[in-house]
Design a protein around this motif. Structure first.
Motif, short mmCIF file in Angstrom:
data_model
loop_
_atom_site.label_atom_id
_atom_site.label_comp_id
_atom_site.label_asym_id
_atom_site.label_seq_id
_atom_site.Cartn_x
_atom_site.Cartn_y
_atom_site.Cartn_z
N ILE A 1 21.99 45.23 7.34
CA ILE A 1 20.87 45.22 6.40
C ILE A 1 20.98 44.08 5.41
O ILE A 1 19.98 43.44 5.04
CB ILE A 1 20.77 46.59 5.68
N ILE A 2 22.19 43.79 4.96
CA ILE A 2 22.38 42.67 4.03
C ILE A 2 21.94 41.36 4.67
O ILE A 2 21.19 40.56 4.10
CB ILE A 2 23.84 42.58 3.57
N LEU B 1 14.18 37.29 3.11
CA LEU B 1 13.87 36.54 1.89
C LEU B 1 13.68 35.06 2.20
O LEU B 1 12.76 34.41 1.68
CB LEU B 1 14.99 36.73 0.87
N MET B 2 14.53 34.52 3.08
CA MET B 2 14.41 33.12 3.44
C MET B 2 13.09 32.85 4.17
O MET B 2 12.40 31.86 3.90
CB MET B 2 15.58 32.72 4.34
N VAL B 3 12.71 33.76 5.09
CA VAL B 3 11.46 33.59 5.83
C VAL B 3 10.26 33.65 4.89
O VAL B 3 9.33 32.84 5.00
CB VAL B 3 11.34 34.69 6.92
N VAL B 4 10.28 34.57 3.93
CA VAL B 4 9.18 34.70 2.97
C VAL B 4 9.03 33.42 2.16
O VAL B 4 7.92 32.89 1.98
CB VAL B 4 9.41 35.91 2.04
N PHE B 5 10.14 32.85 1.69
CA PHE B 5 10.08 31.63 0.90
C PHE B 5 9.57 30.44 1.73
O PHE B 5 8.77 29.64 1.26
CB PHE B 5 11.45 31.31 0.32
N LYS B 6 10.05 30.35 2.97
CA LYS B 6 9.63 29.23 3.82
C LYS B 6 8.14 29.31 4.13
O LYS B 6 7.43 28.29 4.11
CB LYS B 6 10.45 29.22 5.12
N LEU C 1 9.27 42.24 5.97
CA LEU C 1 9.75 42.83 4.72
C LEU C 1 9.63 44.35 4.76
O LEU C 1 10.54 45.07 4.31
CB LEU C 1 8.94 42.27 3.55
N ILE C 2 8.54 44.86 5.34
CA ILE C 2 8.35 46.31 5.47
C ILE C 2 9.44 46.90 6.37
O ILE C 2 10.03 47.95 6.07
CB ILE C 2 6.96 46.63 6.04
N GLY C 3 9.73 46.22 7.48
CA GLY C 3 10.77 46.70 8.39
C GLY C 3 12.13 46.76 7.73
O GLY C 3 12.88 47.75 7.89
N THR C 4 12.45 45.74 6.95
CA THR C 4 13.74 45.72 6.25
C THR C 4 13.80 46.83 5.21
O THR C 4 14.84 47.50 5.04
CB THR C 4 13.95 44.37 5.56
#
Length: 288
Positions: free
Chosen positions: A233-234, A241-246, A262-265
């Protein structure tokens, strides 16, 4: 050792009764019969005799040797709480033996002005009485496998952390030619995942290699599984987070995909929390 001692406490009356009956059935020449008794009854670790003034008068006899260096030594401190029963027999509480490091009991039988002390290996005793399941060869093989596995996991963890450090320092010396955001997150993921895997390896090593186990403790298994899930999970959270920023910086049209990730995580994180809550509710208080 906790499992062994708990198993003994559960059946204390029966075990103590067996020991007293067993001691009374032995040949009275305890010291002369020591070698025969130890070969026949593997749970007898040591035997020796002490006189009425608590001075040792016989060698300490074990399966491998006879130690005469203790003859004449004062054993009075071992007899402070001695309370013999009607058969002049005393069974001690369980303890960790100073020579073998195993969970043990001491049985004292007072015969003809002499206290005869038998140090009993509690593990072997409970196994012979069918109160625990323990196999020495299987235990050694299991420890070797877990040791090798945890060692390899440790190497993988160190390699991941080293790679994360390499990526970071390479990035620092080539800022103009690098994708800073991508590389810094790659470094963070590698180091964090390495630490999580190392913690998992440490848990396996401590629970399966160092500490003996004679019953499969569900709580212990849950801890190891929990460490593994946390490592996943970490790593997944940092990657998300990296994918969201990119996506936010390069192509906002794909933001919906990032939202699903993000929902899946988040679902996995909530599931982990529910997993720990369920474990705590189902674990007896004396195991917490």
């Amino acid at each position: 050792m906790k499992e062994v001692i708990n198993a003994y406490r559960t059946q204390k009356i029966n075990v103590d009764s067996f020991l007293k009956t067993f001691i009374k059935s032995l040949p009275k020449e305890y010291i002369k019969s020591a070698s025969f008794l130890m070969q026949r009854h593997r749970y007898i670790q040591l035997m020796y005799g002490v006189d009425e003034t608590f001075q040792q008068i016989t060698p300490v006899i074990s399966k491998k040797e006879q130690d005469i260096t203790q003859i004449g030594s004062d054993k009075g401190h071992y007899f402070v709480k001695l309370q013999l029963d009607e058969d002049n027999i005393y069974v001690s509480n369980p303890y960790i033996h100073h020579k073998t490091g195993k969970a043990s009991l001491s049985v004292v039988h007072f015969v003809d002005s002499t206290y005869y002390i038998f140090d009993i290996n509690l593990i072997y005793l409970l196994e012979d009485l069918k109160l625990i399941e323990y196999n020495t060869l299987h235990d050694k093989i299991k420890r070797m496998v877990y040791f090798f596995g945890s060692l390899l996991l440790s190497f993988v963890a160190v390699a991941l952390m080293a790679y994360g450090g390499f990526v970071f320092f390479t990035l620092m010396f080539s800022l103009q030619n690098s994708d800073f955001l991508h590389d810094i997150f790659r470094s963070i993921i590698s180091i964090t995942l390495g630490l999580a895997i190392y913690d998992l390896a440490k848990q396996i090593f401590e629970h399966e290699v160092i500490y003996e186990s004679f019953h499969q403790s569900e709580n212990k298994q849950y801890k190891v599984l929990g460490k593994f899930l946390i490592a996943i999970i970490i790593a997944l959270s940092i990657e998300t987070l990296m994918v969201v920023f990119k996506i936010a910086l390069e192509d906002t049209s794909k933001m919906l995909s990032a939202f699903y990730l993000l929902i899946g995580t988040t679902i996995m994180l909530v599931g982990l929390g529910y997993f720990y809550k369920t474990v705590q509710e189902s674990t007896p208080k004396d195991e917490c």
